[in-house]
Design a protein around this motif. Sequence first.
Motif, PDB file in Angstrom:
ATOM      1  N   ASP A  87       0.823  -1.210   0.000  1.00 46.13           N
ATOM      2  CA  ASP A  87       0.000   0.000   0.000  1.00 46.13           C
ATOM      3  C   ASP A  87       0.861   1.265   0.000  1.00 46.13           C
ATOM      4  O   ASP A  87       0.324   2.380  -0.111  1.00 46.13           O
ATOM      5  CB  ASP A  87      -0.919   0.025   1.221  1.00 46.13           C
ATOM      6  N   THR A  88       2.156   1.091   0.128  1.00 43.70           N
ATOM      7  CA  THR A  88       3.054   2.240   0.106  1.00 43.70           C
ATOM      8  C   THR A  88       2.949   2.970  -1.228  1.00 43.70           C
ATOM      9  O   THR A  88       3.101   2.370  -2.296  1.00 43.70           O
ATOM     10  CB  THR A  88       4.503   1.787   0.324  1.00 43.70           C
ATOM     11  N   ALA A  89       2.645   4.264  -1.159  1.00 38.10           N
ATOM     12  CA  ALA A  89       2.446   5.057  -2.372  1.00 38.10           C
ATOM     13  C   ALA A  89       2.177   6.501  -1.974  1.00 38.10           C
ATOM     14  O   ALA A  89       1.932   6.805  -0.801  1.00 38.10           O
ATOM     15  CB  ALA A  89       1.271   4.527  -3.185  1.00 38.10           C
ATOM     16  N   VAL A  90       2.193   7.361  -2.976  1.00 39.66           N
ATOM     17  CA  VAL A  90       1.655   8.709  -2.807  1.00 39.66           C
ATOM     18  C   VAL A  90       0.176   8.640  -3.157  1.00 39.66           C
ATOM     19  O   VAL A  90      -0.187   8.139  -4.226  1.00 39.66           O
ATOM     20  CB  VAL A  90       2.379   9.725  -3.692  1.00 39.66           C
ATOM     21  N   TYR A  91      -0.643   9.122  -2.263  1.00 41.68           N
ATOM     22  CA  TYR A  91      -2.094   9.086  -2.433  1.00 41.68           C
ATOM     23  C   TYR A  91      -2.581  10.474  -2.829  1.00 41.68           C
ATOM     24  O   TYR A  91      -2.221  11.478  -2.203  1.00 41.68           O
ATOM     25  CB  TYR A  91      -2.771   8.619  -1.155  1.00 41.68           C
ATOM     26  N   TYR A  92      -3.414  10.493  -3.860  1.00 40.67           N
ATOM     27  CA  TYR A  92      -3.965  11.732  -4.383  1.00 40.67           C
ATOM     28  C   TYR A  92      -5.478  11.689  -4.315  1.00 40.67           C
ATOM     29  O   TYR A  92      -6.085  10.663  -4.625  1.00 40.67           O
ATOM     30  CB  TYR A  92      -3.564  11.930  -5.846  1.00 40.67           C
ATOM     31  N   CYS A  93      -6.078  12.798  -3.972  1.00 44.21           N
ATOM     32  CA  CYS A  93      -7.523  12.883  -4.065  1.00 44.21           C
ATOM     33  C   CYS A  93      -7.890  13.641  -5.349  1.00 44.21           C
ATOM     34  O   CYS A  93      -7.121  14.446  -5.851  1.00 44.21           O
ATOM     35  CB  CYS A  93      -8.144  13.546  -2.848  1.00 44.21           C
ATOM     36  N   ASN A  94      -9.070  13.328  -5.823  1.00 44.05           N
ATOM     37  CA  ASN A  94      -9.571  13.927  -7.062  1.00 44.05           C
ATOM     38  C   ASN A  94     -11.026  14.284  -6.898  1.00 44.05           C
ATOM     39  O   ASN A  94     -11.805  13.524  -6.307  1.00 44.05           O
ATOM     40  CB  ASN A  94      -9.396  12.948  -8.217  1.00 44.05           C
ATOM     41  N   ALA A  95     -11.385  15.422  -7.438  1.00 45.68           N
ATOM     42  CA  ALA A  95     -12.779  15.858  -7.471  1.00 45.68           C
ATOM     43  C   ALA A  95     -13.190  15.992  -8.924  1.00 45.68           C
ATOM     44  O   ALA A  95     -12.549  16.713  -9.702  1.00 45.68           O
ATOM     45  CB  ALA A  95     -12.943  17.190  -6.750  1.00 45.68           C
ATOM     46  N   LEU A  96     -14.239  15.290  -9.292  1.00 49.97           N
ATOM     47  CA  LEU A  96     -14.729  15.294 -10.672  1.00 49.97           C
ATOM     48  C   LEU A  96     -16.207  15.669 -10.667  1.00 49.97           C
ATOM     49  O   LEU A  96     -17.006  15.054  -9.963  1.00 49.97           O
ATOM     50  CB  LEU A  96     -14.548  13.915 -11.297  1.00 49.97           C
ATOM     51  N   GLY A  97     -16.531  16.692 -11.459  1.00 46.32           N
ATOM     52  CA  GLY A  97     -17.912  17.120 -11.525  1.00 46.32           C
ATOM     53  C   GLY A  97     -18.112  18.148 -12.608  1.00 46.32           C
ATOM     54  O   GLY A  97     -17.214  18.360 -13.428  1.00 46.32           O
TER      55      GLY A  97
END
Length: 113
Positions: A87-97
């Motif tokens: 699970d090691t990683a850079v995590y990004y959030c995204n907003a789509l609309g």
Amino acid sequence: QLQASGGGLVQPGGSLRLSCAASGSAFSMYTMSWYRQAPGKQRELVAAFTSLGLTNYVDSVRGRFTISRDNDKSTAYLQMNSLKLEDTAVYYCNALGPGINAWGQGTLVTVSS
């Protein structure tokens, strides 16, 4: 704009909760998603939460991760339990609309003993 936070160093089997705070008043209309990118790998979709309340997870995290959102706070969360080395990683959030496809700056999650 999206501001992601909550990453850090955790041992295998541990837990973390990521947060993604959004600006603007249309948060409830967005599909909020979490992606991750491990070293040397392509970015992958981890979990998504649509404006209609539907959720989806990549098979590798289903049952361990939970995506949620608080529309009043314009914030999305990713609760990560039973973390694994992979699970090691850079995590990004995204907003789509409507009229938006925005990314947070990424938060590093390192799972290591």
